[in-house]
Design a protein around this motif. Structure first.
Motif, PDB file in Angstrom:
ATOM      1  N   GLU A 156      10.704  -2.022  -3.759  1.00  0.00           N
ATOM      2  CA  GLU A 156      10.790  -3.046  -2.506  1.00  0.00           C
ATOM      3  C   GLU A 156      10.033  -4.145  -2.520  1.00  0.00           C
ATOM      4  O   GLU A 156      10.566  -5.256  -2.223  1.00  0.00           O
ATOM      5  N   CYS A 157       8.733  -4.186  -3.013  1.00  0.00           N
ATOM      6  CA  CYS A 157       7.963  -5.495  -2.970  1.00  0.00           C
ATOM      7  C   CYS A 157       8.509  -6.402  -3.938  1.00  0.00           C
ATOM      8  O   CYS A 157       8.517  -7.355  -3.972  1.00  0.00           O
ATOM      9  N   MET A 158       8.977  -5.857  -5.276  1.00  0.00           N
ATOM     10  CA  MET A 158       9.427  -6.407  -6.206  1.00  0.00           C
ATOM     11  C   MET A 158      10.642  -7.410  -5.770  1.00  0.00           C
ATOM     12  O   MET A 158      10.948  -8.472  -6.056  1.00  0.00           O
ATOM     13  N   LYS A 159      11.672  -6.620  -4.983  1.00  0.00           N
ATOM     14  CA  LYS A 159      12.683  -7.320  -4.657  1.00  0.00           C
ATOM     15  C   LYS A 159      12.382  -8.564  -3.493  1.00  0.00           C
ATOM     16  O   LYS A 159      13.103  -9.547  -3.579  1.00  0.00           O
ATOM     17  N   LYS A 219       0.864  -1.096  -0.068  1.00  0.00           N
ATOM     18  CA  LYS A 219       0.123   0.108  -0.104  1.00  0.00           C
ATOM     19  C   LYS A 219       0.898   1.318  -0.150  1.00  0.00           C
ATOM     20  O   LYS A 219       0.378   2.286   0.102  1.00  0.00           O
ATOM     21  N   THR A 220       2.190   1.316  -0.325  1.00  0.00           N
ATOM     22  CA  THR A 220       2.975   2.431  -0.356  1.00  0.00           C
ATOM     23  C   THR A 220       2.410   3.226  -1.663  1.00  0.00           C
ATOM     24  O   THR A 220       2.422   2.505  -2.677  1.00  0.00           O
ATOM     25  N   ALA A 221       2.617   4.364  -1.643  1.00  0.00           N
ATOM     26  CA  ALA A 221       2.458   5.375  -2.882  1.00  0.00           C
ATOM     27  C   ALA A 221       3.750   5.374  -3.664  1.00  0.00           C
ATOM     28  O   ALA A 221       4.869   5.314  -2.941  1.00  0.00           O
ATOM     29  N   PHE A 222       3.689   5.340  -4.934  1.00  0.00           N
ATOM     30  CA  PHE A 222       4.820   5.381  -5.674  1.00  0.00           C
ATOM     31  C   PHE A 222       4.311   6.128  -7.029  1.00  0.00           C
ATOM     32  O   PHE A 222       3.303   6.140  -7.571  1.00  0.00           O
TER      33      PHE A 222
END
Length: 82
Positions: free
Chosen positions: A51-54, A12-15
């Motif tokens: 970060e989630c992709m990592k 749920k982090t904005a990017f």
């Protein structure tokens, strides 16, 4: 060019999504091979933060390692404690 603000469906982090300038997008910092991309695509339909992709890339490789260990050890394999 205005870029789209998105929210990572995992954390749920904005990017800022820069699909029009993909080499400048935050996701381009994470190198994925076709199998890693397929694994992530099976879990999420939309863009993720870097970060989630990592994390999912590492999860994919950990799962593959566990599958290989299970194939080698058979009935002696135990799921690692978290």
């Amino acid at each position: 060019m205005k870029h789209e603000e998105k929210y990572c469906p995992r954390c749920k982090t904005a990017f800022e999504c820069k699909v029009g300038s993909i080499q400048l997008c935050q996701c381009s910092a994470v190198a994925l091979d076709n199998k890693e991309r397929e694994y992530i695509r099976e879990l999420y339909e939309n863009c993720l933060c870097a970060e989630c992709m990592k994390v999912l890339k590492a999860e994919y490789h950990n799962q593959n390692l566990q599958d290989k260990m299970k194939a080698i050890l058979g009935v002696f394999y135990r799921v690692p404690k978290k």
